[in-house]
Structures are given as structure tokens and as C-alpha cells.
Design a protein around this motif. Structure first.
Motif, PDB file in Angstrom:
ATOM      1  N   VAL A 172      56.356 -14.648  -6.517  1.00 45.51           N
ATOM      2  CA  VAL A 172      54.924 -14.366  -6.432  1.00 45.51           C
ATOM      3  C   VAL A 172      54.625 -12.873  -6.305  1.00 45.51           C
ATOM      4  CG1 VAL A 172      54.131 -16.570  -5.539  1.00 45.51           C
ATOM      5  CG2 VAL A 172      54.923 -14.815  -3.946  1.00 45.51           C
ATOM      6  N   SER A 173      55.662 -12.029  -6.429  1.00 40.91           N
ATOM      7  CA  SER A 173      55.424 -10.600  -6.179  1.00 40.91           C
ATOM      8  C   SER A 173      54.393 -10.015  -7.154  1.00 40.91           C
ATOM      9  CB  SER A 173      56.731  -9.822  -6.229  1.00 40.91           C
ATOM     10  OG  SER A 173      57.360 -10.034  -7.474  1.00 40.91           O
ATOM     11  N   ALA A 174      54.315 -10.574  -8.370  1.00 42.32           N
ATOM     12  CA  ALA A 174      53.326 -10.067  -9.322  1.00 42.32           C
ATOM     13  C   ALA A 174      51.922 -10.574  -8.977  1.00 42.32           C
ATOM     14  CB  ALA A 174      53.693 -10.494 -10.734  1.00 42.32           C
ATOM     15  N   TRP A 175      51.843 -11.595  -8.162  1.00 39.24           N
ATOM     16  CA  TRP A 175      50.564 -12.210  -7.819  1.00 39.24           C
ATOM     17  C   TRP A 175      49.987 -11.644  -6.534  1.00 39.24           C
ATOM     18  CZ3 TRP A 175      48.309 -16.555 -10.270  1.00 39.24           C
ATOM     19  CH2 TRP A 175      49.066 -17.087 -11.327  1.00 39.24           C
ATOM     20  N   ARG A 176      50.849 -11.540  -5.548  1.00 40.14           N
ATOM     21  CA  ARG A 176      50.302 -11.286  -4.226  1.00 40.14           C
ATOM     22  C   ARG A 176      51.394 -10.788  -3.312  1.00 40.14           C
ATOM     23  NH1 ARG A 176      47.783 -16.420  -2.325  1.00 40.14           N
ATOM     24  NH2 ARG A 176      48.834 -16.354  -0.326  1.00 40.14           N
ATOM     25  N   SER A 177      51.013  -9.922  -2.401  1.00 38.52           N
ATOM     26  CA  SER A 177      51.944  -9.601  -1.339  1.00 38.52           C
ATOM     27  C   SER A 177      51.147  -9.683  -0.061  1.00 38.52           C
ATOM     28  CB  SER A 177      52.534  -8.210  -1.520  1.00 38.52           C
ATOM     29  OG  SER A 177      51.507  -7.261  -1.441  1.00 38.52           O
ATOM     30  N   LEU A 178      51.764 -10.213   0.972  1.00 38.18           N
ATOM     31  CA  LEU A 178      51.077 -10.298   2.246  1.00 38.18           C
ATOM     32  C   LEU A 178      51.269  -8.963   2.936  1.00 38.18           C
ATOM     33  CD1 LEU A 178      51.979 -13.898   3.374  1.00 38.18           C
ATOM     34  CD2 LEU A 178      49.836 -13.042   2.442  1.00 38.18           C
ATOM     35  N   ALA A 179      50.129  -8.324   3.203  1.00 31.95           N
ATOM     36  CA  ALA A 179      50.182  -6.958   3.703  1.00 31.95           C
ATOM     37  C   ALA A 179      50.609  -6.894   5.157  1.00 31.95           C
ATOM     38  CB  ALA A 179      48.822  -6.315   3.516  1.00 31.95           C
ATOM     39  N   GLY A 180      50.852  -8.054   5.775  1.00 32.05           N
ATOM     40  CA  GLY A 180      51.175  -8.002   7.190  1.00 32.05           C
ATOM     41  C   GLY A 180      49.907  -7.768   7.970  1.00 32.05           C
ATOM     42  N   GLU A 181      49.867  -6.686   8.746  1.00 31.60           N
ATOM     43  CA  GLU A 181      48.721  -6.512   9.641  1.00 31.60           C
ATOM     44  C   GLU A 181      47.591  -5.677   9.056  1.00 31.60           C
ATOM     45  OE1 GLU A 181      51.892  -5.562  11.537  1.00 31.60           O
ATOM     46  OE2 GLU A 181      52.155  -7.724  11.532  1.00 31.60           O
ATOM     47  N   SER A 182      47.618  -5.407   7.742  1.00 33.57           N
ATOM     48  CA  SER A 182      46.477  -4.686   7.188  1.00 33.57           C
ATOM     49  C   SER A 182      46.243  -5.122   5.753  1.00 33.57           C
ATOM     50  CB  SER A 182      46.707  -3.179   7.248  1.00 33.57           C
ATOM     51  OG  SER A 182      47.750  -2.824   6.394  1.00 33.57           O
ATOM     52  N   ALA A 183      45.006  -5.088   5.338  1.00 33.64           N
ATOM     53  CA  ALA A 183      44.668  -5.527   3.987  1.00 33.64           C
ATOM     54  C   ALA A 183      43.546  -4.659   3.451  1.00 33.64           C
ATOM     55  CB  ALA A 183      44.220  -6.987   4.009  1.00 33.64           C
ATOM     56  N   VAL A 184      43.563  -4.442   2.151  1.00 37.03           N
ATOM     57  CA  VAL A 184      42.465  -3.735   1.494  1.00 37.03           C
ATOM     58  C   VAL A 184      41.702  -4.754   0.658  1.00 37.03           C
ATOM     59  CG1 VAL A 184      41.809  -1.912  -0.110  1.00 37.03           C
ATOM     60  CG2 VAL A 184      43.761  -1.578   1.429  1.00 37.03           C
ATOM     61  N   LEU A 185      40.414  -4.844   0.897  1.00 41.57           N
ATOM     62  CA  LEU A 185      39.582  -5.819   0.203  1.00 41.57           C
ATOM     63  C   LEU A 185      38.632  -5.088  -0.721  1.00 41.57           C
ATOM     64  CD1 LEU A 185      38.887  -7.735   3.466  1.00 41.57           C
ATOM     65  CD2 LEU A 185      40.309  -8.567   1.598  1.00 41.57           C
ATOM     66  N   ARG A 186      38.592  -5.554  -1.966  1.00 47.07           N
ATOM     67  CA  ARG A 186      37.682  -4.941  -2.935  1.00 47.07           C
ATOM     68  C   ARG A 186      36.281  -5.517  -2.752  1.00 47.07           C
ATOM     69  NH1 ARG A 186      41.506  -6.021  -8.000  1.00 47.07           N
ATOM     70  NH2 ARG A 186      41.992  -7.800  -6.655  1.00 47.07           N
ATOM     71  N   ILE A 187      35.285  -4.653  -2.791  1.00 44.87           N
ATOM     72  CA  ILE A 187      33.908  -5.110  -2.549  1.00 44.87           C
ATOM     73  C   ILE A 187      32.953  -4.661  -3.649  1.00 44.87           C
ATOM     74  CG2 ILE A 187      33.946  -5.324  -0.024  1.00 44.87           C
ATOM     75  CD1 ILE A 187      32.741  -2.450   0.072  1.00 44.87           C
ATOM     76  N   LEU A 188      31.886  -5.426  -3.787  1.00 43.23           N
ATOM     77  CA  LEU A 188      30.731  -5.051  -4.599  1.00 43.23           C
ATOM     78  C   LEU A 188      29.575  -4.778  -3.637  1.00 43.23           C
ATOM     79  CD1 LEU A 188      31.012  -7.810  -7.355  1.00 43.23           C
ATOM     80  CD2 LEU A 188      31.408  -5.355  -7.656  1.00 43.23           C
ATOM     81  N   PRO A 189      28.667  -3.872  -4.011  1.00 41.58           N
ATOM     82  CA  PRO A 189      27.542  -3.594  -3.112  1.00 41.58           C
ATOM     83  C   PRO A 189      26.624  -4.807  -2.987  1.00 41.58           C
ATOM     84  CG  PRO A 189      27.246  -2.492  -5.231  1.00 41.58           C
ATOM     85  CD  PRO A 189      28.627  -3.070  -5.248  1.00 41.58           C
TER      86      PRO A 189
END
Lengths: 350, 223
Positions: A172-189
Motif C-alpha cells: 500500500v506504499s503507493a496508496w497511503r502511509s500512516l504518518a504516525g503522530e502527524s498528518a497533513v490534510l489538504r483543504i479547500l476554502p
């Protein structure tokens, strides 16, 4: 049939959610990590929307009353089937009487278990998902209890696993990696993005936020600097979607999720894009997160890439399991990597 | 076009696959709401649109962003908003029996006192109006009702109650409502009805639709 041996009440039956009834006040529900449910269902040859289990309370144990192929996905949690290690994103054949055990995740928060054929609970308002807040859908309208015996559908057809004695899995490395204790989330206004001014927008996108203790299927409260609109306008009640980042008067954002109310009245500074909702599902209280603005085009392309990759994965699994019932067109761009039986699985397989 | 009938329209994103069309002015407008309902019904036939969710003078449109370009949809919403309101079947008129005060409506007397009225006067005003279901949402089957007598408008309670019982007949701001389930709310509880607002085994599951009209019929005023 499966029998639940150890569980917590917030573990529940979920499919991809309840669509078409927002205008009656009926929320989405569905697996918080929808991507994990889609992947797990594909691994056992199901349609993506088949109902599985969402496990958020550990340890979790169940016993199979009949032979059944299963897959686990989502958080990186130690799991074992009849004492044999079962990696995440792995499909294996369970035998009648065997036990599956899932321990607390090393990374991530929620584990999905998919069963060949899917869980057989009544469809309520076009979904098998449990609406825990309303008390209907899923298994008896509630979370799982010890001793529950949950029926499974017989699979429409059985694919050929004779050459896969230890089951198979995916990289699943091409799909997703679990960031552990931090994540960056993409947002729309959101609608009130402008009302927060440059100062508020910068605070949102340049701060590191922490997930507060109030984090469940309805929503997450974030902790960080207080956000205040430059001009406050009284908002009338309006529809809201999972992923909406609202700012109540105390300035601490709330992210609305699967079981959120369908209408709200707080200012909406932003929306987490659909392709990143699964990342939220894998955060735990105390974890950190940051927001990165993207364009609408990027948000749609992220969703399209996921959809295309899922279709390619489904094809590859059909090939691996010698299911030639679908035409193969080979037009997909992303190639998922399927893994054959791992050495440790094979050692203990007959 | 005058500004009262047609407040400025804004359309914003609600994530990857939803747009929020907001036509709200400073106060709730019945005319704008009729336009919202009409648009919501027309849009359901548009390929790629999945759900339309009327709010109070606003409309959320949920669509499939892989098959419907949001910019095209946005333009279409602007154009459709200008279109004439299509005729719509008149909503049903439903009598809702209410037990006011006492255990059924624990805020009635305090509410009346704050308004300088008697409980009977509050009940008479509340039951004297015909309300319209402006929108259904938030909770399964919850109705946002317009038509509250302005003399009964009241700010929400400073501290919301954690569990307002199912069937509570309530007032919040200039809106009236009925609780379909027991849930937290900051609205004032005037009474209780046994009428069910939601049944998940029905389709559609909600008892009321936008445009339906409601009359509250006092059964009893408890002390």
C-alpha cells in the motif's frame, strides 16, 4: 456467521455510507476510513460497498462459525488468525472455529475487517451502516457486544485461491502511509474563508493543530490558536458535509465527520478534501495535524487517481484469483502491486 | 429586481463534491425559500447531481465531481436561480397535538415570565399561527419551522441542555421546531407531542417535507 468474543461498543458494522437522505436529516455514517474498506473489500473479491467491521476499540476478537476469506486494512495493528500473524492489507482464508485477534494499533486508529460476501444485515435507507447516534442500521442499530452472532452473505462466486495457500496482500506504499503522530490534510476554502482574513487564514494553514480528547465518529475538536472572523455574520442553518472545518465562537475548530448533524450554523473556514478523509480516520487524540490549501482541480484529481487505482487493483486481483468474468482493458495508469503469500504465512499454512 | 426579493447570491465550495448556494439576507424570506425548494426539485433531474439539501434560504448541492465539472455546475446554478419559480404542489396542513407546560414543557412558565405574559397567552400565540416547514435536517426528521409570532422570538438558552427529549415542541431565535430524537439543544421547551417525525423503515423516512404546514393544537396546559 461470526461470533464476537471481545469488543468495545464503538466497534460497528459499516459500509461506504448512507446516500440520498441528507434532506431528511439522515447523516452519511459509513466507514471513517472509506479507502481501507474499499481496499479490504477488493482483496476478498467483494464490491467496494460491502459491509465490514470498523474496529476502534482494542483488543478485538471474533470466531468464525464457517470457513470465510477475510482481509484487514486501515491502521497498522498487530493481528493474528488462529495464532498466525496477519499483516494489514492482507487477505487470508479462515477456517470454521478459528479466531481472529486484533490488538491496539502501533500506528493509526481504526482497523477495517472485510468478509468475503460482506456482512448480511438489513439495508436501512439504502445502507448497511450503523448510525450509532440515531440507533438504527448495522447490527441491531448499535455497536458490537460480546456474544453477538453476525450473519455473512454467501459470496456470489468463489474465486480460485488454490495457488495462494497463504492468501495474498498488497503493497500500500503507493496508496497511503500512516504518518504516525502527524498528518497533513489538504483543504479547500469554505464559505467564510474570506471572513477570517489573511491573519485567520495564515493561522489555520501555518499552525500545527492537535487533536483534542473529544474525537469520535461525529467529529473532532482541534486545539491550537483561536480563530476569529474579522466580521461576524449570523448564519442561517445550512447543509454541511463530512470534512467541514467549522469555527464555533470559542475559536477552536471542529472537523465534522461521518455521523455529524446534516445541518449547521457555525462559520466554515475550510473543507478537508474527500481524498484525505481517511487520514482523519487514522488520527488519535493528541496527534498533530496541519492544513494545506489546494485548488479544486487538485482535489478532484486526487479523487480521480484513487478511483482509477481502485479499478486497476480490482482487475489485478481478478487476474491473480483467476476470475475472468470481467473484460480487462488495461487502460489504467496506476499499477497496484499485489503480494503473494509472505514467508511467515506460508510456513504455517498447510 | 429589488434587493429584498433577491438578496445577492453566493456560491461556495463545501469540499470536493458539494456546493453551497446562499441567498440569505438579514432576515428569513419565505419568497427566497420557495425559490430554494423549486430549484432543489429541478436540480434532482440533472445528471451528476446526487442530493439537494435545502437549508434556511440556502441550498447545498451534492454532486459527483468526476462527472460534473463544479465550474459548469456553478454557472448553471446562477442561471437556474434566475429562472421562474416552478409551480409546486401546496404542502399538506397537519395538526400537531401538544401538551404544554409541566413535565411536558418545562420552560413554559419561565419563558412566559421573561416575556411578561401568562402561560396561556404564550400557548395562544404559539398555537394561533400556521407554520411552514422551511427545511428538514440537522437530525433525522427535524423540522425548521417559519411563521413564529415575533412576540415569541427568544435567544437560545445560555447553556444548552444535553438531552432535550424526543417530541419536545421548542422555540429557538425566531424559529419553532419539534425534536425528532432526544439530543442536545439550546432551544426552549414549551410542550410535547407524541407525533413521530421520523421512521427509518419508511422511504421517505421523514414525516414532513419542505412546504408542509403545521398547526399546533393544545391538548392540555399542565401546571
Amino acid at each position: 456467521m461470526i461470533e464476537i468474543l471481545t469488543t468495545g461498543l464503538s466497534n460497528s458494522v459499516q459500509d461506504l455510507g448512507r446516500f440520498g437522505h441528507l434532506d431528511a436529516g439522515v447523516g452519511r455514517s459509513g466507514a471513517m476510513d472509506g479507502q481501507a474498506l474499499r481496499l479490504a473489500n477488493r482483496l476478498v473479491g467483494n464490491e467496494e460497498n460491502a459491509a465490514g467491521l470498523e474496529i476502534a476499540i482494542f483488543p478485538f476478537r471474533l470466531r468464525f462459525e464457517a470457513d470465510c476469506r477475510i482481509a484487514i486494512a486501515g491502521a497498522d495493528a498487530p493481528a493474528s488468525l488462529a495464532g498466525r500473524d496477519m499483516p494489514a492489507f492482507w487477505a487470508a482464508a479462515a477456517k470454521a472455529g478459528e479466531e481472529l485477534r486484533v490488538d491496539p494499533p502501533l500506528k493509526g486508529a481504526r482497523v477495517i475487517i472485510a468478509f468475503e460476501g460482506g456482512i448480511d444485515v438489513p439495508v436501512v435507507l439504502s445502507s448497511r451502516s450503523t448510525d450509532l447516534k440515531s440507533g438504527w442500521g448495522g447490527f441491531e442499530g448499535r455497536g458490537l457486544k460480546r456474544g453477538d452472532r453476525i450473519p455473512l452473505h454467501l459470496p456470489a462466486k468463489r474465486t480460485d485461491w488454490s495457488h495462494l495457500p497463504g492468501g495474498f496482500g498488497m503493497d500500500v506504499s503507493a496508496w497511503r502511509s500512516l504518518a504516525g503522530e502527524s498528518a497533513v490534510l489538504r483543504i479547500l476554502p469554505g464559505a467564510e474563508w474570506q471572513a477570517f482574513g489573511k491573519e485567520g487564514q495564515d493561522l489555520l494553514t501555518q499552525s500545527v493543530w492537535q487533536l483534542g480528547p473529544e474525537a469520535n465518529r461525529q467529529g473532532y475538536r482541534l486545539e491550537g490558536p483561536a480563530l476569529h472572523p474579522e466580521r461576524r455574520r449570523e448564519l442561517f442553518s445550512h447543509g454541511i458535509m463530512p470534512g467541514t472545518v467549522q469555527v464555533p465562537p470559542n475559536g477552536q475548530p471542529i472537523i465534522q465527520l461521518a455521523e455529524a448533524n446534516t445541518c449547521g450554523g457555525y462559520p466554515k473556514i475550510a473543507h478537508v478534501i474527500e481524498a484525505d478523509l481517511w487520514r482523519l480516520a487514522q488520527l488519535r487524540p493528541g496527534d498533530r495535524l496541519a492544513f494545506r490549501p489546494v485548488t479544486r482541480r487538485e482535489a478532484i484529481e486526487a479523487l480521480r487517481a484513487e478511483t482509477d487505482a481502485l479499478a486497476a487493483l480490482a482487475q489485478e486481483i481478478r487476474l491473480l484469483t483467476r476470475d475472468y468474468s470481467h473484460a480487462f482493458d488495461g487502460t489504467h495508469t496506476l499499477r497496484p502491486a499485489l503480494l503473494r503469500a509472505s514467508p511467515d504465512m506460508q510456513e504455517t499454512s498447510p | 429586481m429589488n434587493d429584498l426579493a433577491h438578496p445577492p447570491l453566493t456560491i461556495s465550495m463545501e469540499g470536493t463534491g458539494a456546493l453551497l448556494l446562499d441567498a440569505a439576507g438579514a432576515i428569513f424570506s419565505e419568497t427566497v425559500q420557495e425559490r430554494i425548494w423549486s430549484l432543489a426539485e429541478r436540480l434532482q433531474a440533472v445528471p451528476g447531481i446526487r442530493e439537494t439539501v435545502p437549508g434556511m434560504n440556502n441550498l447545498m448541492v451534492v454532486f459527483d465531481p468526476l462527472h460534473l465539472d463544479p465550474e459548469v455546475l456553478e454557472q448553471r446554478l446562477h442561471a437556474e436561480w434566475q429562472a421562474p419559480v416552478t409551480a409546486r404542489a401546496e404542502g399538506r396542513l397537519v395538526d400537531v397535538p401538544v401538551t404544554y407546560g409541566g413535565r411536558a414543557g418545562e420552560d413554559l412558565f419561565e419563558f412566559a415570565e421573561a416575556k411578561g405574559m401568562t402561560a396561556e397567552e404564550v400557548v395562544a400565540l404559539h398555537a394561533g399561527a400556521v407554520y411552514r416547514v422551511a427545511a428538514v435536517g440537522a437530525m433525522p426528521g427535524f423540522v425548521y419551522l417559519s411563521g413564529l409570532d415575533p412576540r415569541l422570538a427568544a435567544p437560545r438558552r445560555a447553556v444548552p441542555r444535553m438531552g432535550v427529549p424526543k417530541g419536545s415542541v421548542i422555540i429557538g431565535g425566531s424559529q419553532a421546531g419539534i425534536m425528532p430524537v432526544t439530543a442536545p439543544s439550546g432551544w426552549h421547551i414549551l410542550g410535547h407531542t407524541d407525533l413521530a417525525l421520523f421512521d427509518e423503515s419508511r422511504d421517505p423516512p421523514a414525516t414532513f417535507r419542505p412546504g408542509d404546514r403545521i398547526r399546533f393544537v393544545p391538548r392540555e396546559v399542565l401546571s
